[in-house]
Design an enzyme around this catalytic site. Structure first.
Site, short mmCIF file in Angstrom:
data_model
loop_
_atom_site.label_atom_id
_atom_site.label_comp_id
_atom_site.label_asym_id
_atom_site.label_seq_id
_atom_site.Cartn_x
_atom_site.Cartn_y
_atom_site.Cartn_z
N TYR A 25 2.69 -5.53 -2.69
CA TYR A 25 1.39 -5.99 -3.18
C TYR A 25 1.60 -7.12 -4.18
O TYR A 25 2.46 -7.02 -5.07
CB TYR A 25 0.63 -4.84 -3.87
CG TYR A 25 -0.66 -5.31 -4.48
CD1 TYR A 25 -1.86 -5.20 -3.77
CD2 TYR A 25 -0.69 -5.93 -5.73
CE1 TYR A 25 -3.04 -5.68 -4.28
CE2 TYR A 25 -1.88 -6.42 -6.26
CZ TYR A 25 -3.05 -6.29 -5.54
OH TYR A 25 -4.22 -6.77 -6.05
N GLU A 53 -5.37 -12.32 -3.68
CA GLU A 53 -4.55 -11.14 -3.43
C GLU A 53 -3.89 -11.17 -2.05
O GLU A 53 -4.52 -11.54 -1.08
CB GLU A 53 -5.47 -9.92 -3.54
CG GLU A 53 -4.84 -8.60 -3.22
CD GLU A 53 -5.87 -7.47 -3.20
OE1 GLU A 53 -6.17 -6.92 -4.29
OE2 GLU A 53 -6.39 -7.16 -2.12
#
Ligand code: GDP
Ligand code: MN
Length: 386
Positions: free
Chosen positions: A101, A189
């Protein structure tokens, strides 16, 4: 404003982040053609502006162009979290060995951007954040200095990224921060950023949320808005320059000024009601804006009563009254409305409303009490405005 995955990844690519080859399709046969171009092994990904598409069945792997067409037919027929799937992204399938992530967002408390990373990326990241917060690492960024190389190395070290990937990771982290910074995003993101079988780092998913208040300086990005994904109320509110946020309650609120709107919502709650929306018609609103505002509020079927609270400063109470009258003629509603008008041209405003079947109130507490009662179906007799 949220961007779709395919839009976010194009911006990533422009900033040097490797993404899979692929294109977006609106029909299953287009999906098949794209899959053919890409060699058959593809992933079909629903393009809807919500997270968790994978878990909802909106992401599927195909081994051939024929299978890609079948899966695209399925996915294009789906509704995910209330949103119908109108487009799919057809991407070359990645051979995923590890999911990381990596994101950049605003940290309001620290008053600076923060880069967030985790070695435990992928669809369970929210769960990781809850149960294993130590696995989420944060690197705060000085907005005047930007993201420094040593910080990228800190991040790489903390997520135990093998050294062989550091150079690629540095380019991706820098590219992500650049994307966030240049677009005035509130979130950029990559989840997951994957390590592939042939030892490359690739951004397999992308999400960008732009700051609406900065969109005026990004005409190209503003154009990316997908009107299909927006409720018709939001589209209408933007057209008339109204600040509207839909909520879950039953009392529609039409107020001028953000502070007064918040105060009105609070007092509605204080008297046992719950607001159906936040709506600021802004200063100096004319009749057409008021009409649009009422139309938006009343299009919400949950609304059982409307509270109109106007403090006339630049906004003139008679203009607002005119808007209400036009709206009532147009909408033929039976929803009870409580009106409180004070300030500039208040007498004229009340005069105009005298014949309309409205409940009037003088103090804000009175207005809140009456609208809560009206929403509960308790009889509040409309009285002509004094
Ligand atoms: P999200 O569920 O909306 O976040 O959608 P993602 O694009 O992140 O996809 C969800 C999951 O599907 C990823 O975490 C991967 O595990 C898997 N996935 C996505 N693309 C691929 C791909 O190209 N190959 C493989 N093997 N898995 C993929
Ligand atoms: Mn994802």
């Amino acid at each position: 404003m949220k961007l779709h995955e395919y839009q976010s990844k194009l911006l990533f690519a422009q900033n040097g982040i490797p993404i899979p080859r692929g294109r977006v399709a609106a029909t299953a046969s287009e999906a098949r053609d794209i899959a053919n171009e890409l060699g058959g092994r593809v992933v079909i990904k629903s393009q809807v502006l919500v997270g968790g598409r994978g878990k909802a069945g909106g992401i599927k792997l195909a081994k051939s162009a024929t299978e890609a067409e079948e899966l695209a037919t399925q996915i294009l027929g789906m509704t995910i979290k209330g949103l119908p799937v109108r487009k799919v992204l057809v991407d070359e399938a990645a051979d995923i060995r590890k999911e990381i992530y990596l994101g950049v967002t605003n940290d309001r408390a620290q008053r600076r951007p923060v880069m967030i990373a985790s070695a435990a990326g992928g669809v369970e990241i929210e769960e990781v954040a809850r149960t294993d917060p130590d696995k989420i690492i944060r690197e705060y960024i000085d907005p005047l200095l930007g993201l420094r190389n040593y910080q990228v190395r800190n991040v790489a070290l903390s997520i135990e990224l093998p050294r062989e990937h550091w150079r690629a990771f540095e380019q991706i982290a820098t590219g992500l921060y650049q994307t966030y910074w240049k677009t005035d995003a509130t979130l950029a993101e990559i989840n997951p950023l994957v390590i592939t079988g042939d030892k490359r780092l690739v951004a397999v998913d992308g999400k960008i949320v732009l700051d609406d208040n900065a969109l005026y300086r990004h005409a190209d990005l503003a154009e990316m808005r997908d009107l299909d994904e927006e409720s018709s109320q939001e589209t209408e509110a933007r057209k008339y320059g109204l600040s509207y946020v839909k909520l879950d309650g039953e009392i529609g609120c039409m107020v001028n000024g953000a502070g007064l709107a918040m105060g009105t919502m609070d007092i509605v709650k204080l008297f046992g009601g719950s607001p159906a929306n936040f709506l600021d018609i802004g200063g100096g609103a004319q009749a057409d804006k008021v009409t649009a505002a009422l139309r938006i509020i009343l299009s919400d079927s949950k609304v059982k009563a409307v509270l109109i609270n106007i403090f006339g400063g630049i906004t003139r109470c008679d203009e607002v009254a005119r808007g209400i009258i036009i709206a009532l003629k147009e909408l033929h509603t039976t929803i009870p409305m409580v009106v409180r008008l004070v300030g500039t041209n208040e007498a004229e405003g009340r005069q105009l409303l005298a014949d309309a079947n409205l409940i009037t109130a003088t103090s804000l507490a009175d207005a809140a009490r009456k609208s809560v009662a009206a929403a509960q179906g308790q009889l509040v007799s409309p009285q002509p405005a004094a």
